[in-house]
Write a protein that holds these residues in place. Structure first.
Motif, short mmCIF file in Angstrom:
data_model
loop_
_atom_site.label_atom_id
_atom_site.label_comp_id
_atom_site.label_asym_id
_atom_site.label_seq_id
_atom_site.Cartn_x
_atom_site.Cartn_y
_atom_site.Cartn_z
N PRO A 75 0.61 -1.18 0.05
CA PRO A 75 0.01 0.02 0.01
C PRO A 75 0.71 1.28 -0.01
O PRO A 75 2.02 1.27 0.46
CB PRO A 75 -0.80 -0.04 1.28
CG PRO A 75 -0.72 -1.53 1.71
CD PRO A 75 0.51 -2.19 1.25
N THR A 113 1.00 5.30 0.65
CA THR A 113 0.49 6.44 1.37
C THR A 113 1.11 7.68 1.14
O THR A 113 0.89 8.76 2.13
CB THR A 113 0.41 6.17 2.95
OG1 THR A 113 1.88 5.90 3.36
CG2 THR A 113 -0.42 4.85 3.20
N MET A 141 0.07 -1.67 8.10
CA MET A 141 -0.59 -1.03 6.78
C MET A 141 -2.00 -1.56 6.75
O MET A 141 -2.48 -2.58 7.45
CB MET A 141 0.08 -1.86 5.65
CG MET A 141 1.76 -1.48 5.66
SD MET A 141 2.53 -2.68 4.28
CE MET A 141 2.42 -4.14 4.76
N GLN A 161 -5.03 -5.15 2.27
CA GLN A 161 -5.13 -4.88 0.64
C GLN A 161 -4.81 -6.29 0.07
O GLN A 161 -4.25 -7.44 0.39
CB GLN A 161 -4.13 -4.00 0.40
CG GLN A 161 -2.71 -4.24 0.80
CD GLN A 161 -1.73 -5.18 -0.10
OE1 GLN A 161 -2.01 -4.88 -1.21
NE2 GLN A 161 -0.99 -6.01 0.50
#
Length: 725
Positions: A360, A362, A470, A473
Motif C-alpha cells: 500500500p 500512502t 498497513m 489489501q
C-alpha cells in the motif's frame, strides 16, 4: 529490459561523425560556450559510428574544491578510421528534484541542452575496430548547482554521440541520513543434471554451478567484503543438512565428494561458511522452496513445512536465522501471510520481504520497515534501487548504475530530507549475475555516500515490529512496479519503472496438482528405499531430486524445461522399481479342502530387494486365505516363491488379487492374475477311499485262503533208499 539497459550502457546514442573534428580550447567551469553543431545520424561523410562508455566518475561524492574526473573509452566498430574527435562533458539543464526526473535524464539520448563543464581533444584518429581512452576534468563540481547536496546531470558527448550519467556532490549536510540495508540471495540456477543420476554429467553440472566463473561465484565475490545479508539456500551447505538428505558426514566439516565434484561443492561451502557470520545470514527454506506458489496454490503444505523446518539447524550452524520468508514474486497479501504463518511453525514466522511496488502507498516512497495489518514485520525492498544493483552485469553498466544509484538515492532522500530513521532496502533478485568488480564498486560507493547510513536487516526488522500497521489489501499482480502518480502528493510521479525481475515476472510453475504429485512421489521413493538393497543411496539421490522440484529456481523460462527433465527422471527411478517386481501370472488347480498355494514373485532389478510383502485377496468367497505369506527377499534378477495357506469353501474358479507393498504400505511392483480352480473334497471322499481300501484288503485275504497245494507229478520217480539192492 535488463538486456536493453546493459546494451545502452555500452552503446548509447550513436551518431555519425561529420568529417574531422574542429579543435577547441578547453571550457572552464561555469562558462557556456556556443552550442556545438552536430550532424544527424547517417549524415557523416566518414560513415562510421562511435560508441561511448564510462568506466569511472571520481570521486563518488565531490566536496568543495574537488575536481571530478570522468574516464572512459570511445570505440570505433566500423571498417574505417575516425578522425580525432573531441570529448566534452555537458551539465544538463534537467532538474533532478524527483526520482522521476532522475529516470527521465538517465533514459534520455542525444546531445543535451546545457553548458560544457569539461572537455578533451583526442590527439589521434581511432582506427577500425579500435578504441581510445578519454579523461575529462570537471573543476569545482560541488559548486555547479545551488542545492547543498545531490547529483549533477552530465552528458558525455563526442561528435554528436551522447551518454547520460550523473556525478554526486555535497557542500554541506542539510538532511537526516537515510538508512540502507542490503539483501542478496545465494541460490543456484535450475539445471536438471545437478540432481540426476551420479556420473560425469552431474559432476560437470556442479562445476558449472559453483566453480570458478560461475554465476554464484561472481555473486559471492561481489558481496563478500560488504555488509550485505546473505539469504542462503541450504543446498549450498550440504554438510549441515541431515545425513539422510545429502549423505553428509558429521556436521562440523564438509563431507568428501567424488573427486570430480569435490572442488566446486566443497570449496563453495567452505567459502560461504567462513564468511556467513559477517553477513547477517538468512537461511531460506531448504531447496529455496517456492513459497509464493505454495501459498497461492494451497497444495504441498506438508512437503514445504518439512523444508522450512529443516533450515533451522542450518541457520543455527551458520549463526543466522530461518524465520524470514522471501517469496520470489515479491508480493504480500493477508491471505498469503496466513499460509506462510502455517508453514513457518518452529520457529514462527518473523518477517517477510516484499517489493515496495506491491505494498500500500500512502505518499512518497515508503520506508523499508513496515508492518502488516496482522502484525507481521514486512521489509519492502525498493524496486528501482534493487534493479540498479541487478544491472551491474558488466564494468560499463556497473559504472552507469553506480552513478544513477547516487542520483536516485539523493532524490529519494529529498522526498523527506528532515525525517529521521527513514529506511530503504536494496534486494538483488535470484537472477543476480554481476560483474564482481563492478557490483563491489557500487556497494563501496554506496557506503561512501554521506546521506546513506548502512545498517543491518536485523535493525530494519526491529523497527518493523514497531511500525504503524498497513491497511489490508489484496495485493497487486506479481512483478508490478509502482504506477506513476499513485498516491503522491500533488500528483507527483513515483520512481521510474524498474526492469522486472524474471522470477517475479514469470508465472509459477508449481500448481496444486504438481505439488500434490511431488508429495506422493516423495512418499513412494522413501517407501521403495526400505526394500532396495541400495535403499539409502536411492532415497538420498531421488528423494533429494524430488524435493528439488519444489524449488523457486525453476520459475524462469529456461529452467522450466529443465524441471520437466528432472521430473521425468524421478518418475523413471520410481517406475524402475515398481515395474521390475512382478507377480507371475498362473493358473492353479486346487483339489483339497485346505492346503497351501505357491505364488512366484520375480525381481528384474540389478539389486536385491527385501521385506517385500505379498498380499492375496480372493475375488469370490469360494476360497479363504488362512495366512498371508511372510515378507520375502528376492535376489537381483531372481525369483522367489511365496507359500499361502488356504481353505476351500465351494467349487469354482477364484481369481486372486495380488498386491506387492513395502513394510510401510507403499504399493510397489505389479500384481498379476492368479486364478485358482477350486474343487473341495468333503468327508465322503475319505469314507469312500476307506471303503475301497477295506474291500481291497478283504479280497486279498480271500485270495490267500482259497489258494490250494500243487499236486505231485506222477511221472516223477519215487526216491529210493540207500543200500537197497
Amino acid at each position: 529490459m535488463r538486456g536493453f539497459q546493459a546494451c545502452r550502457a555500452l552503446t548509447v546514442a550513436v551518431l555519425f561523425l561529420a568529417g574531422a573534428a574542429l579543435p577547441t580550447a578547453p571550457a572552464s567551469a561555469g562558462a557556456a560556450p556556443p552550442a556545438e553543431s552536430t550532424s544527424p545520424a547517417g549524415a557523416s561523410a566518414a560513415g562510421t559510428a562511435l560508441e561511448i562508455s564510462v568506466s569511472s566518475i571520481s570521486p563518488a561524492i565531490a566536496r568543495p574544491g574537488q575536481n571530478v574526473t570522468v574516464t572512459g573509452t570511445l570505440d570505433n566498430p566500423g571498417p574505417t578510421a575516425v578522425p580525432a574527435p573531441r570529448v566534452r562533458v555537458v551539465l544538463g539543464d534537467q532538474p533532478l528534484a524527483t526520482r522521476k526526473d532522475v529516470g527521465v535524464w538517465a533514459e534520455g539520448t542525444g546531445p543535451a541542452q546545457g553548458r560544457v563543464v569539461g572537455q578533451q581533444q583526442v590527439r589521434a584518429a581511432i582506427p577500425p575496430s579500435g578504441s581510445v581512452a578519454f579523461r575529462v576534468e570537471i573543476p569545482g563540481a560541488a559548486g555547479l548547482r545551488s542545492p547543498a547536496y545531490g547529483a549533477l546531470p552530465l552528458s558525455i558527448e563526442a561528435g554528436g554521440s551522447a551518454l547520460h550519467t550523473f556525478a554526486g556532490y555535497q557542500r554541506q549536510k542539510e538532511y537526516e541520513p537515510l538508512r540502507v540495508a542490503w539483501a542478496v540471495p545465494l541460490t543456484i540456477d535450475g539445471e536438471s543434471d545437478l540432481f540426476g543420476s551420479p556420473g560425469e554429467a552431474r559432476d560437470a553440472a556442479w562445476s558449472r554451478a559453483l566453480g570458478a566463473g560461475s554465476r554464484l561465484a561472481r555473486v559471492v565475490e561481489a558481496t563478500e567484503a560488504s555488509p550485505v545479508t546473505w539469504a542462503i539456500d541450504p543446498t549450498l551447505v550440504p554438510s549441515l543438512l541431515p545425513q539422510e538428505v545429502e549423505g553428509s558426514a558429521e556436521p562440523g566439516a564438509p563431507a568428501p565428494q567424488p573427486e570430480s565434484a569435490a572442488g566446486a561443492r566443497t570449496a563453495m561451502e567452505q567459502r560461504i561458511r567462513a564468511s556467513a557470520t559477517e553477513h547477517t545470514p538468512w537461511v531460506l527454506p531448504d531447496v529455496d522452496a517456492d513459497l509464493a506458489a505454495v501459498a497461492d496454490a494451497g497444495g504441498g503444505l506438508a512437503l514445504t513445512s518439512a523444508l522450512v523446518a529443516r533450515s533451522s539447524s542450518v541457520a543455527s550452524a551458520l549463526g543466522g536465522r530461518a524465520d524470514i520468508a522471501w517469496p520470489a514474486d515479491g508480493r504480500h497479501t493477508a491471505a498469503r501471510e496466513s499460509v506462510l504463518r502455517r508453514l513457518f511453525a518452529d520457529p514462527p514466522l518473523a518477517g517477510q520481504l516484499a517489493a515496495q511496488s506491491t505494498l500500500p502507498l500512502t505518499g512518497g516512497t515508503q520506508d523499508a520497515h513496515r508492518r502488516s495489518a496482522d502484525g507481521l514485520p514486512v521489509l519492502g525492498y525498493d524496486d528501482a534501487l534493487s534493479a540498479l544493483l541487478a544491472q551491474t552485469t558488466t564494468p560499463a553498466s556497473a559504472a552507469l548504475s553506480t552513478q544513477r544509484f547516487i542520483a536516485d538515492s539523493a532524490a529519494l532522500l529529498d522526498e523527506r530530507p528532515g525525517t529521521p530513521s527513514r529506511s530503504v532496502l536494496v534486494a538483488a533478485p535470484r537472477s543476480f549475475d554481476p560483474d564482481p568488480s563492478g557490483a563491489a564498486g557500487l556497494l563501496r560507493t554506496a557506503a561512501s555516500i554521506p546521506w546513506l547510513d548502512t545498517v543491518s536487516t536485523d535493525e530494519l526488522l526491529r523497527d518493523a515490529r514497531r511500525a504503524v500497521p498497513m491497511p489490508k489489501q489484496v495485493g497487486t499482480r506479481p512483478g508490478a512496479t509502482t504506477p506513476p502518480s499513485a498516491g503522491r502528493p500533488g500528483g507527483e510521479a513515483g520512481p521510474p519503472a524498474a526492469p522486472r525481475d524474471p522470477y517475479a515476472a514469470s508465472k509459477p510453475l508449481l500448481n496444486r496438482a504438481r505439488l500434490q504429485n511431488l508429495q506422493e512421489n516423495l512418499r513412494t521413493i522413501r517407501g521403495v528405499a526400505t526394500i532396495r538393497e541400495d535403499g539409502e543411496e536411492f532415497s538420498r539421490i531421488w528423494g533429494r531430486a524430488s524435493e528439488q522440484l519444489a524449488s523457486t529456481r525453476w520459475r524462469v523460462p529456461p529452467a522450466r524445461a529443465e524441471w520437466s527433465t528432472l521430473s521425468r527422471g524421478v518418475s523413471g527411478a520410481i517406475d524402475e522399481t515398481t515395474r521390475s517386481i512382478t507377480v507371475s501370472r498362473s493358473n492353479i488347480n486346487f483339489l483339497a479342502d485346505t492346503g497351501r498355494l505357491q505364488v512366484t514373485v520375480a525381481n528384474d532389478l540389478d539389486v536385491a530387494v527385501e521385506n517385500v510383502k505379498l498380499t492375496l485377496e480372493p475375488a469370490t468367497p469360494r476360497l479363504r486365505i488362512d495366512s498371508q505369506p511372510p515378507v520375502m527377499r528376492i535376489g537381483a534378477k531372481s525369483r522367489a516363491t511365496a507359500i499361502v495357506g488356504v481353505t476351500t469353501l465351494a467349487a469354482g474358479s477364484v481369481p486372486l488379487r495380488t498386491t506387492l507393498t513395502t513394510p510401510d504400505g507403499t504399493v510397489i511392483g505389479q500384481g498379476a492374475d492368479v486364478v485358482v480352480q477350486v474343487t473341495p473334497t468333503g468327508d465322503w471322499v475319505y469314507w469312500t477311499l476307506g471303503g475301497f481300501a477295506g474291500i481291497i484288503l478283504v479280497l486279498g485275504i480271500w485270495r490267500s485262503v482259497r489258494r490250494k497245494p500243487e499236486p505231485v507229478n506222477a511221472a516223477e520217480p519215487l526216491p529210493t533208499s540207500q543200500g537197497t539192492a
